[in-house]
Design an enzyme around this catalytic site. Sequence first.
Site, PDB file in Angstrom:
ATOM      1  N   GLU A 177       0.594  -1.322  -0.122  1.00  0.00           N
ATOM      2  CA  GLU A 177       0.391  -0.176   0.243  1.00  0.00           C
ATOM      3  C   GLU A 177       0.634   1.301  -0.370  1.00  0.00           C
ATOM      4  O   GLU A 177       1.030   2.121   0.910  1.00  0.00           O
ATOM      5  CB  GLU A 177      -1.267  -0.092   1.508  1.00  0.00           C
ATOM      6  CG  GLU A 177      -1.832  -1.223   1.149  1.00  0.00           C
ATOM      7  CD  GLU A 177      -2.892  -1.320   2.016  1.00  0.00           C
ATOM      8  OE1 GLU A 177      -2.589  -0.348   3.659  1.00  0.00           O
ATOM      9  OE2 GLU A 177      -3.958  -2.030   2.489  1.00  0.00           O
ATOM     10  N   GLU A 363      -4.962  -8.146   0.543  1.00  0.00           N
ATOM     11  CA  GLU A 363      -5.964  -8.240   2.268  1.00  0.00           C
ATOM     12  C   GLU A 363      -7.387  -8.168   1.574  1.00  0.00           C
ATOM     13  O   GLU A 363      -7.573  -7.676   0.628  1.00  0.00           O
ATOM     14  CB  GLU A 363      -5.492  -7.386   2.565  1.00  0.00           C
ATOM     15  CG  GLU A 363      -3.554  -6.975   3.223  1.00  0.00           C
ATOM     16  CD  GLU A 363      -3.584  -6.010   3.777  1.00  0.00           C
ATOM     17  OE1 GLU A 363      -3.978  -5.336   4.672  1.00  0.00           O
ATOM     18  OE2 GLU A 363      -2.261  -5.229   3.911  1.00  0.00           O
TER      19      GLU A 363
HETATM   20  O1  IFM Z   1      -3.591  -3.425   9.020  1.00  0.00           O
HETATM   21  C1  IFM Z   1      -4.128  -3.147   7.346  1.00  0.00           C
HETATM   22  C2  IFM Z   1      -2.940  -2.832   7.090  1.00  0.00           C
HETATM   23  O2  IFM Z   1      -1.583  -3.101   7.254  1.00  0.00           O
HETATM   24  C3  IFM Z   1      -2.895  -2.949   5.642  1.00  0.00           C
HETATM   25  N1  IFM Z   1      -4.201  -2.564   5.108  1.00  0.00           N
HETATM   26  C4  IFM Z   1      -4.744  -2.022   6.337  1.00  0.00           C
HETATM   27  C5  IFM Z   1      -5.393  -3.023   6.725  1.00  0.00           C
HETATM   28  C6  IFM Z   1      -6.419  -3.572   7.946  1.00  0.00           C
HETATM   29  O3  IFM Z   1      -6.199  -1.292   8.324  1.00  0.00           O
END
Ligand code: IFM
Length: 455
Positions: A177, A363
């Site tokens: 990210e 994710e």
């Molecule tokens: O916990 C975070 C992760 O580190 C990065 N993506 C989003 C998740 C939830 O906020």
Amino acid sequence: MFNNNPDLQSIQRSDFAADFRWGSSTSSYQIEGAAYEDGRGESIWDRFCATSGNIRDRTSGEVACDHYHRWPQDLDIARSLGTNAYRFSIAWPRIFPLGRGDVPNPQGLDYYSRLVDGMLERGLEPWVTLYHWDLPQAMQDRGGWANRDTVDAFVEYADVVSRHLGDRIKHWITHNEPWCTAFHGNYEGVHAPGIKNFKTALQVCHHVLLSHGLAIPVIRRNVPDARIGAALSLHPLKPASESMQDAAATRRHDGLRNRWFLDPLHGRGYPEDVWKILGENAPVVQEGDLAIIAAPTDFLGVNYYFPEIVADAPGAGVMSTRVVETKDVERTAFGWEVSPDGMVDLLNRVARDYRPAEIYITENGSTYDDVVTEAGSIEDNQRRSYLVRHLLAVKRIVDMGVPVKGYFAWSLLDNFEWAEGYLRRFGLTYVDFQTQKRTLKASGQWYQTFLGGVQ
Ligand code: IFM
């Protein structure tokens, strides 16, 4: 009001290809703890958490899930779920406590070596992320990602890690990210290092992307059969109204939120429409940088959480846009809209516009206020419903011909949720942070049954 009660039998693992990657994701700072053990250096998150007001519950990742000591138990949980892959990240300050140097820390390398062996012993394919936000503080002291030297330091770090672990790790994610690294950390100041400067954030962004591109040939040299990509946080967007102004605002917002990353990674350079708006905030880009950033990858990682509704907002920052909260939509405890359809739209759009060879959902997950029953169980029906409905969406996407090849649930464990501390639980496994006891939640049990894991 919402159809949040899906038929739990409505989807089967056999609906997906046999080689589909099923996993869970974590990151080093959020779970490891052991912040000062075995030669680990200070990270920007240690420093950020130490400043009062930065973390809602005044905590830090100093202990977190104590995964550094309890990893065998945690990998056992991942195995018991029936997953065949596990996404984790390496703490750069465990390898180079000062960010760079002649000799990497052997204890840090040993730790990850044992961890990776532990995954392989349990049939979990390791998917490593090199940078999930825990920059060595020593690098920040020299300007952090805003300083182009950090790019070289990252490449050295990627070189060392891929030389040491590349015999066993074949899936490499350079950055998690980059939008968050740049904008949460350096514009909004809500993440480490807590800087609030738009121009700095854009320069950070450029250097992060550049470091991705420069690390790729280095990893390929060390690991000839490596498969490499980046994990982007992407959002499907909708205008707040039918007005031309909101439509234009949505396009601008998309420019910085999504295209600013997707375009250069796919060889198109930075989007011109956004570049024009940025004016003097635009980053310094040296000749050849854009070609480096466009180094061929093997997959695109997409972290999907929620859609955004965008309105025109003259004077609101350089982009003059505002994300609005509409009423009457289902939301998680974080306030994030629950929209499996948004995931379908997003992945279709990415596939149509950029044609990545493979997409992995690196994710996806949700936070709710979990309650432990007297019997000790966690009946997180909302999270389970979220998971089922998003997997149904993944199935739809695959059936449409989009090359989605894997799904990693965020997260294996409840963990340190950055500026929210321990107030937000995203895990399939409940962690009692007082006792470090792990309990599989109803959502985790469902994933286990779905995947054919062993209770
Ligand atoms: O916990 C975070 C992760 O580190 C990065 N993506 C989003 C998740 C939830 O906020």
